[in-house]
Design a protein around this motif. Structure first.
Motif, PDB file in Angstrom:
ATOM      1  N   PRO A  15       0.807  -1.227   0.000  1.00  0.00           N
ATOM      2  CA  PRO A  15       0.000   0.000   0.000  1.00  0.00           C
ATOM      3  C   PRO A  15       0.838   1.276   0.000  1.00  0.00           C
ATOM      4  O   PRO A  15       0.463   2.277  -0.614  1.00  0.00           O
ATOM      5  CB  PRO A  15      -0.831  -0.130   1.283  1.00  0.00           C
ATOM      6  CG  PRO A  15      -0.956  -1.601   1.491  1.00  0.00           C
ATOM      7  CD  PRO A  15       0.345  -2.175   1.038  1.00  0.00           C
ATOM      8  N   SER A  16       1.999   1.232   0.678  1.00  0.00           N
ATOM      9  CA  SER A  16       2.860   2.411   0.744  1.00  0.00           C
ATOM     10  C   SER A  16       3.652   2.637  -0.537  1.00  0.00           C
ATOM     11  O   SER A  16       4.296   3.667  -0.707  1.00  0.00           O
ATOM     12  CB  SER A  16       3.844   2.257   1.908  1.00  0.00           C
ATOM     13  OG  SER A  16       4.718   1.161   1.664  1.00  0.00           O
ATOM     14  N   GLY A  17       3.653   1.648  -1.438  1.00  0.00           N
ATOM     15  CA  GLY A  17       4.420   1.749  -2.675  1.00  0.00           C
ATOM     16  C   GLY A  17       5.691   0.933  -2.669  1.00  0.00           C
ATOM     17  O   GLY A  17       6.352   0.807  -3.708  1.00  0.00           O
ATOM     18  N   GLY A  18       6.073   0.381  -1.514  1.00  0.00           N
ATOM     19  CA  GLY A  18       7.243  -0.487  -1.461  1.00  0.00           C
ATOM     20  C   GLY A  18       7.020  -1.746  -2.282  1.00  0.00           C
ATOM     21  O   GLY A  18       5.885  -2.210  -2.424  1.00  0.00           O
ATOM     22  N   GLU A  19       8.103  -2.299  -2.825  1.00  0.00           N
ATOM     23  CA  GLU A  19       7.982  -3.431  -3.736  1.00  0.00           C
ATOM     24  C   GLU A  19       8.833  -4.608  -3.308  1.00  0.00           C
ATOM     25  O   GLU A  19       9.943  -4.444  -2.805  1.00  0.00           O
ATOM     26  CB  GLU A  19       8.392  -3.030  -5.160  1.00  0.00           C
ATOM     27  CG  GLU A  19       7.523  -1.975  -5.803  1.00  0.00           C
ATOM     28  CD  GLU A  19       7.941  -1.697  -7.235  1.00  0.00           C
ATOM     29  OE1 GLU A  19       8.970  -2.271  -7.669  1.00  0.00           O
ATOM     30  OE2 GLU A  19       7.260  -0.930  -7.913  1.00  0.00           O
ATOM     31  N   VAL A  20       8.307  -5.801  -3.551  1.00  0.00           N
ATOM     32  CA  VAL A  20       9.074  -7.034  -3.467  1.00  0.00           C
ATOM     33  C   VAL A  20       9.128  -7.595  -4.884  1.00  0.00           C
ATOM     34  O   VAL A  20       8.093  -7.746  -5.546  1.00  0.00           O
ATOM     35  CB  VAL A  20       8.419  -8.056  -2.519  1.00  0.00           C
ATOM     36  CG1 VAL A  20       9.168  -9.378  -2.566  1.00  0.00           C
ATOM     37  CG2 VAL A  20       8.389  -7.512  -1.095  1.00  0.00           C
ATOM     38  N   VAL A  21      10.336  -7.891  -5.366  1.00  0.00           N
ATOM     39  CA  VAL A  21      10.511  -8.382  -6.733  1.00  0.00           C
ATOM     40  C   VAL A  21      10.643  -9.896  -6.715  1.00  0.00           C
ATOM     41  O   VAL A  21      11.474 -10.447  -5.989  1.00  0.00           O
ATOM     42  CB  VAL A  21      11.751  -7.753  -7.393  1.00  0.00           C
ATOM     43  CG1 VAL A  21      11.937  -8.298  -8.812  1.00  0.00           C
ATOM     44  CG2 VAL A  21      11.620  -6.235  -7.422  1.00  0.00           C
ATOM     45  N   VAL A  22       9.813 -10.556  -7.493  1.00  0.00           N
ATOM     46  CA  VAL A  22       9.856 -12.012  -7.630  1.00  0.00           C
ATOM     47  C   VAL A  22      10.297 -12.338  -9.051  1.00  0.00           C
ATOM     48  O   VAL A  22       9.563 -12.086 -10.011  1.00  0.00           O
ATOM     49  CB  VAL A  22       8.471 -12.642  -7.345  1.00  0.00           C
ATOM     50  CG1 VAL A  22       8.546 -14.158  -7.510  1.00  0.00           C
ATOM     51  CG2 VAL A  22       7.992 -12.280  -5.945  1.00  0.00           C
ATOM     52  N   GLN A  23      11.518 -12.873  -9.181  1.00  0.00           N
ATOM     53  CA  GLN A  23      12.035 -13.242 -10.491  1.00  0.00           C
ATOM     54  C   GLN A  23      11.569 -14.652 -10.825  1.00  0.00           C
ATOM     55  O   GLN A  23      11.938 -15.617 -10.167  1.00  0.00           O
ATOM     56  CB  GLN A  23      13.567 -13.185 -10.483  1.00  0.00           C
ATOM     57  CG  GLN A  23      14.146 -11.810 -10.231  1.00  0.00           C
ATOM     58  CD  GLN A  23      14.090 -10.917 -11.461  1.00  0.00           C
ATOM     59  OE1 GLN A  23      13.783 -11.367 -12.565  1.00  0.00           O
ATOM     60  NE2 GLN A  23      14.398  -9.640 -11.282  1.00  0.00           N
ATOM     61  N   SER A  24      10.740 -14.777 -11.844  1.00  0.00           N
ATOM     62  CA  SER A  24      10.225 -16.085 -12.253  1.00  0.00           C
ATOM     63  C   SER A  24       9.651 -15.953 -13.656  1.00  0.00           C
ATOM     64  O   SER A  24       8.778 -15.105 -13.878  1.00  0.00           O
ATOM     65  CB  SER A  24       9.142 -16.566 -11.281  1.00  0.00           C
ATOM     66  OG  SER A  24       8.587 -17.793 -11.709  1.00  0.00           O
ATOM     67  N   PRO A  25      10.114 -16.746 -14.618  1.00  0.00           N
ATOM     68  CA  PRO A  25       9.587 -16.636 -15.979  1.00  0.00           C
ATOM     69  C   PRO A  25       8.059 -16.751 -15.995  1.00  0.00           C
ATOM     70  O   PRO A  25       7.478 -17.592 -15.305  1.00  0.00           O
ATOM     71  CB  PRO A  25      10.228 -17.812 -16.712  1.00  0.00           C
ATOM     72  CG  PRO A  25      11.480 -18.100 -15.936  1.00  0.00           C
ATOM     73  CD  PRO A  25      11.136 -17.808 -14.505  1.00  0.00           C
ATOM     74  N   ALA A  26       7.428 -15.890 -16.784  1.00  0.00           N
ATOM     75  CA  ALA A  26       5.972 -15.866 -16.849  1.00  0.00           C
ATOM     76  C   ALA A  26       5.545 -15.530 -18.268  1.00  0.00           C
ATOM     77  O   ALA A  26       6.355 -15.103 -19.097  1.00  0.00           O
ATOM     78  CB  ALA A  26       5.417 -14.842 -15.853  1.00  0.00           C
ATOM     79  N   TYR A  27       4.258 -15.705 -18.526  1.00  0.00           N
ATOM     80  CA  TYR A  27       3.771 -15.579 -19.894  1.00  0.00           C
ATOM     81  C   TYR A  27       2.413 -14.891 -19.933  1.00  0.00           C
ATOM     82  O   TYR A  27       1.539 -15.161 -19.104  1.00  0.00           O
ATOM     83  CB  TYR A  27       3.646 -16.964 -20.544  1.00  0.00           C
ATOM     84  CG  TYR A  27       4.903 -17.777 -20.433  1.00  0.00           C
ATOM     85  CD1 TYR A  27       5.916 -17.660 -21.380  1.00  0.00           C
ATOM     86  CD2 TYR A  27       5.096 -18.644 -19.358  1.00  0.00           C
ATOM     87  CE1 TYR A  27       7.082 -18.395 -21.271  1.00  0.00           C
ATOM     88  CE2 TYR A  27       6.260 -19.380 -19.235  1.00  0.00           C
ATOM     89  CZ  TYR A  27       7.254 -19.249 -20.193  1.00  0.00           C
ATOM     90  OH  TYR A  27       8.410 -19.974 -20.063  1.00  0.00           O
ATOM     91  N   PHE A  28       2.260 -14.012 -20.936  1.00  0.00           N
ATOM     92  CA  PHE A  28       0.947 -13.456 -21.262  1.00  0.00           C
ATOM     93  C   PHE A  28       0.481 -14.197 -22.514  1.00  0.00           C
ATOM     94  O   PHE A  28       1.158 -14.196 -23.535  1.00  0.00           O
ATOM     95  CB  PHE A  28       1.044 -11.957 -21.527  1.00  0.00           C
ATOM     96  CG  PHE A  28      -0.284 -11.262 -21.521  1.00  0.00           C
ATOM     97  CD1 PHE A  28      -0.634 -10.415 -20.494  1.00  0.00           C
ATOM     98  CD2 PHE A  28      -1.205 -11.468 -22.546  1.00  0.00           C
ATOM     99  CE1 PHE A  28      -1.871  -9.771 -20.479  1.00  0.00           C
ATOM    100  CE2 PHE A  28      -2.434 -10.834 -22.540  1.00  0.00           C
ATOM    101  CZ  PHE A  28      -2.770  -9.988 -21.503  1.00  0.00           C
TER     102      PHE A  28
END
Length: 385
Positions: free
Chosen positions: A76-89
């Motif tokens: 909510p505050s704008g802080g981010e956690v980055v999860v590196q994992s191949p993904a697809y649209f």
């Protein structure tokens, strides 16, 4: 008999159940009420490779619109956690057509524009009434979506916590360079109670925006409208163009309930088996057991319970831990969510490996080591709300 097995619903899970059962030598009819596979298009159109790998399938680029590198989880505050994992649209229409072709190659009789109206069992034979006539089979697999009408008609309750379905609204939108980023963005907080809002870039100027909300009814349009305005402000956009909108539901926290009965199996979203990859794998498990039941001449609930046993071995812990996490999230204040998210900001999370219980333990130990007070936010799980 028209078939050994009739599968109702050509969802990814339904198609996998039909394909696997046919590959083991059974006679399978798969019916779907859509006029053609992929038409109209289903709104679920993204997945992570790690989840899809459970199926043993290979991602085919013919149905991929955009390859992504992972996701930003935004507090909510704008802080981010980055999860590196191949993904697809995905181009979901092409994805469904790709697997429909596999289903037909396996020998399945796939019939579109065929809607199941009722299912009745008499003397060990199922009569499936459809708008195209009646089909008879020894076993029925149901995969007709969340809040399954056919399972309900048969007196089954395949979703344990139906009020915890995350109802959704999603839109394909267009604005300059909106589809260029190579990461999903998932926003958690009280603006989307119980789950998340999403930004999924799909290349060029296009992306999808969505909200998934629990325990606020199945009309989440007000949450969606608010999310769109918030997104425009965050990204500095004066306006965005809407191309299409869709509504649906994700049973991510709903948990499978009664998914087998005498001669009947339920799979996919109908059984709260959330996600394309996990749903497909559940369908594979279902189809394998269904074929074994036909070969053995035993479609009793006792024999078919092997399907539940195999699903439990693969997913039970993960789904229940996921439900606990999402129920805790639903009860948290934005301040409590921020407190937890701050622990993981900027951290390499590759150490969180193993089965769900091991992951939970490693996560808890990490939080206890880095910021013990952050664990207090989990008191929210004990609140009545």
């Amino acid at each position: 008999m028209d078939a050994d097995i009739v599968v109702i619903g050509a969802s990814p899970a339904g198609m996998m159940a039909a394909r696997n059962a046919a590959l083991k030598g059974t006679n399978v009819i798969l019916i779907d009420r859509k006029e053609a596979i992929g038409n109209p298009t289903h709104p679920a159109n993204t997945f992570f490779k790690g989840m899809f790998d459970k199926t043993g399938e290979t991602v085919d680029q013919s149905y991929v619109i955009k390859n992504l590198k992972g996701a930003h989880i935004v507090a909510p505050s704008g802080g981010e956690v980055v999860v590196q994992s191949p993904a697809y649209f995905l181009d979901r229409k092409k994805f469904d057509e790709y697997y429909a072709q596999q289903v037909r190659k396996a020998g399945v009789d796939l019939r579109t524009s065929t809607e199941a109206l009722n299912v009745v069992r008499s003397e060990g034979v199922f009569s499936i009434s459809t708008n195209e006539g009646t089909l008879k089979s020894k076993l029925v697999i149901i995969s007709d979506g969340i809040n399954s009408r056919i399972a309900g008609l048969m007196g089954m309750k395949p979703i344990k916590y139906p009020r915890d379905i995350a109802w959704s609204m999603e839109a394909e939108v267009e604005a300059p360079d909106l589809g260029e980023p190579d990461m999903f963005e998932y926003y958690v907080g009280n603006h989307a109670p119980g789950w998340k809002s999403t930004y999924s870039p799909c290349g060029g100027n296009r992306a999808t925006l969505g909200v998934y909300v629990r325990r606020h009814g199945n009309d989440v349009s007000l949450f969606f409208d608010s999310w769109v305005e918030r997104f425009k402000k965050m990204k500095g956009l004066d306006d965005i163009s809407f191309i299409s909108k869709s509504v649906g539901g994700d049973p991510i926290a709903a948990i499978p309930g009664e998914i087998i009965s005498e001669g009947v199996m339920v799979t996919g979203g109908s059984a709260a088996q959330s996600g394309i990859g996990y749903g497909m794998h559940a369908g594979q498990l279902c189809g394998d057991v269904a074929a074994d039941a036909i070969v053995k001449g035993d479609v009793s609930a006792r024999f078919l319970s092997e399907y539940r046993k195999r699903w439990n071995q693969e997913y039970r812990n993960e789904y229940y831990l996921g439900r606990i996490a999402l129920e805790t999230l639903r009860k948290m204040t934005d301040k409590e969510i921020d407190s937890i998210m701050q622990v993981f900001e900027g951290e390499d999370l590759s150490f969180i490996q193993g089965d769900p219980l091991v992951k939970a333990m490693r996560t808890g130990l990490f939080m206890l080591t880095k910021k013990p007070s952050s664990l207090l936010a989990y008191r929210a799980a004990l609140r009545r709300k």
